[in-house]
Design an enzyme around this catalytic site. Structure first.
Site, PDB file in Angstrom:
ATOM      1  N   LYS A 285      43.993 107.132  37.598  1.00 25.14           N
ATOM      2  CA  LYS A 285      45.426 106.957  37.301  1.00 25.14           C
ATOM      3  C   LYS A 285      45.927 108.011  36.313  1.00 25.14           C
ATOM      4  O   LYS A 285      47.101 108.373  36.328  1.00 25.14           O
ATOM      5  CB  LYS A 285      45.668 105.546  36.737  1.00 25.14           C
ATOM      6  CG  LYS A 285      45.394 104.426  37.744  1.00 25.14           C
ATOM      7  CD  LYS A 285      45.471 103.060  37.069  1.00 25.14           C
ATOM      8  CE  LYS A 285      45.194 101.925  38.056  1.00 25.14           C
ATOM      9  NZ  LYS A 285      45.112 100.607  37.378  1.00 25.14           N
TER      10      LYS A 285
ATOM     11  N   TYR B 193      43.273  98.303  29.649  1.00 24.12           N
ATOM     12  CA  TYR B 193      43.744  96.983  30.062  1.00 24.12           C
ATOM     13  C   TYR B 193      44.346  96.283  28.848  1.00 24.12           C
ATOM     14  O   TYR B 193      45.028  96.929  28.053  1.00 24.12           O
ATOM     15  CB  TYR B 193      42.591  96.189  30.716  1.00 24.12           C
ATOM     16  CG  TYR B 193      41.859  97.009  31.756  1.00 24.12           C
ATOM     17  CD1 TYR B 193      42.531  97.499  32.872  1.00 24.12           C
ATOM     18  CD2 TYR B 193      40.521  97.343  31.616  1.00 24.12           C
ATOM     19  CE1 TYR B 193      41.884  98.270  33.822  1.00 24.12           C
ATOM     20  CE2 TYR B 193      39.872  98.123  32.566  1.00 24.12           C
ATOM     21  CZ  TYR B 193      40.559  98.585  33.662  1.00 24.12           C
ATOM     22  OH  TYR B 193      39.925  99.350  34.587  1.00 24.12           O
TER      23      TYR B 193
ATOM     24  N   TYR C 110      46.824 105.033  47.536  1.00 26.78           N
ATOM     25  CA  TYR C 110      46.376 104.531  46.216  1.00 26.78           C
ATOM     26  C   TYR C 110      44.905 104.090  46.251  1.00 26.78           C
ATOM     27  O   TYR C 110      44.121 104.404  45.351  1.00 26.78           O
ATOM     28  CB  TYR C 110      47.289 103.376  45.780  1.00 26.78           C
ATOM     29  CG  TYR C 110      46.790 102.615  44.576  1.00 26.78           C
ATOM     30  CD1 TYR C 110      46.928 103.149  43.285  1.00 26.78           C
ATOM     31  CD2 TYR C 110      46.157 101.379  44.705  1.00 26.78           C
ATOM     32  CE1 TYR C 110      46.447 102.461  42.174  1.00 26.78           C
ATOM     33  CE2 TYR C 110      45.684 100.688  43.603  1.00 26.78           C
ATOM     34  CZ  TYR C 110      45.828 101.226  42.341  1.00 26.78           C
ATOM     35  OH  TYR C 110      45.351 100.550  41.247  1.00 26.78           O
TER      36      TYR C 110
ATOM     37  N   SER D 166      40.233 103.275  38.043  1.00 26.39           N
ATOM     38  CA  SER D 166      41.476 103.486  37.273  1.00 26.39           C
ATOM     39  C   SER D 166      41.499 104.771  36.465  1.00 26.39           C
ATOM     40  O   SER D 166      42.568 105.168  35.990  1.00 26.39           O
ATOM     41  CB  SER D 166      41.716 102.313  36.325  1.00 26.39           C
ATOM     42  OG  SER D 166      42.393 101.297  37.006  1.00 26.39           O
TER      43      SER D 166
HETATM   44  N1  GLU Z   1      41.554 100.116  42.520  1.00 22.83           N
HETATM   45  C1  GLU Z   1      41.479  99.162  41.458  1.00 22.83           C
HETATM   46  C2  GLU Z   1      42.620  98.160  41.564  1.00 22.83           C
HETATM   47  O1  GLU Z   1      43.716  98.555  41.892  1.00 22.83           O
HETATM   48  C3  GLU Z   1      41.519  99.868  40.143  1.00 22.83           C
HETATM   49  C4  GLU Z   1      41.315  98.932  39.033  1.00 22.83           C
HETATM   50  C5  GLU Z   1      40.780  99.528  37.774  1.00 22.83           C
HETATM   51  O2  GLU Z   1      39.877 100.346  37.748  1.00 22.83           O
HETATM   52  O3  GLU Z   1      41.322  99.101  36.763  1.00 22.83           O
HETATM   53  O4  GLU Z   1      42.444  96.992  41.363  1.00 22.83           O
END
Ligand code: GLU
Length: 304
Positions: free
Chosen positions: A67, A240, A189, A64
């Site tokens: 992102k 998160y 993605y 993530s």
């Molecule tokens: N590729 C992971 C997902 O989409 C990333 C999750 C993460 O690192 O929070 O679940």
């Protein structure tokens, strides 16, 4: 003058002696193979001094953390129009939750929960003929390092098991918030998330957020306002449903990934990256959070 190297050494010695190192993510099967005993920490000050300890030069799956870099790439091309398709509020729910997306008519709360990152991925897929190559080149250019690669096994492993991401992408598509086919967007993605970088490389790539939008080579990649705004989203949505706890304990904008990495920064001062694959119950690296809490406590260098 602060002795950063001995501060990092002390933190390293302290955290690796912790008995409870958390749990390595296993919902992407390939990630479960990583040795929980890895621990890396790397700091780079705005004026280019670098300090590292432990496994700070071992590549790991940034997940993530990608992102934020994807958002920067999309924002640099599309400006604030991306906010027509995304919000900037913390979700207060796990990163892969679907209920809010349904209730809020396919507009993800923010770009760092999975549904929001999938919208950003869709923007990148629309922008480029070869989005995987463009994203990789973007990160290599930010870092000044061509030795950054995707881990194809991890991308494949997530593609085979990413059921909730397929669900999120299908919901987005049903609400008209995905321009490209679900398969194409997720194929990009999963690869974006499977980028591998070392703590040192991540620290360097995030320099633009600590330097008002200018990368390591003083090239303007984002406007000052865009850099400020992405830092704000990192602070409020980067961990998160534990962003409040991270602000409380550490006090920096940053982003974590399920590969166990955390990058955080103090604008105009420094970027710091930790890697420890064991996660806490909310999905953030357990020892990484502890190390960063110790860093801002010992140096008294946080945004608060
Ligand atoms: N590729 C992971 C997902 O989409 C990333 C999750 C993460 O690192 O929070 O679940």
């Amino acid at each position: 003058m602060m002795d950063y190297q001995s501060i990092l050494n002390d933190i390293h010695a302290h955290v690796i002696s912790e008995k409870d190192k958390g749990t390595v993510a296993s919902y992407i099967p390939e990630l479960a193979l990583i040795d929980i005993n890895n621990f890396g920490l790397h700091l780079r000050t705005k004026n280019g001094e670098e300090y590292g300890v432990g496994d700070c030069n071992k590549p790991f799956s940034i997940q993530s953390i990608s992102k934020v870099l994807a958002l920067a790439l999309a924002a640099s091309k599309k400006g604030s129009t991306i906010l027509n398709r995304l919000g900037v509020e913390p979700s207060g729910h796990p990163f892969n939750q679907l209920a809010l997306l349904e209730i809020e008519n396919g507009i993800p709360r923010n770009p760092f929960i999975n549904s929001g990152a999938i919208v950003v991925a869709d923007i990148i897929v629309s922008l480029f003929n070869d989005p995987k190559v463009e994203f990789l080149n973007y990160v290599r250019n930010l870092t000044g390092d061509d030795n950054i690669h995707y881990n194809l096994n991890i991308a494949k492993s997530e593609k085979e098991t990413g059921f909730r991401n397929y669900a999120a992408a299908n919901l987005l598509k049903s609400f008209g918030n995905l321009e490209n086919p679900v398969e194409e967007v997720l194929d990009y993605y999963f690869m974006q998330c499977a980028l591998e970088m070392t703590c040192q490389q991540i620290t360097k790539s995030f320099h633009l957020f600590a330097n008002k939008g200018k990368c390591l080579f003083e090239k303007s990649q984002l406007s000052e306002q865009q850099a400020k705004r992405i830092n704000a989203i990192m602070l409020t949505c980067g961990f998160y449903d534990e962003a409040g706890e991270f602000a409380f304990e550490v006090g920096l904008p940053g982003k974590s990934g399920v590969g166990g990495g955390i990058v955080a920064l103090l604008p105009d001062h420094y970027v710091i990256t930790t890697w420890s694959p064991g996660l806490n119950k909310k999905g953030n690296s357990k020892l990484g959070m502890l190390a960063l809490e110790q860093f801002t406590t010992k140096t008294q260098l946080s945004i608060f």
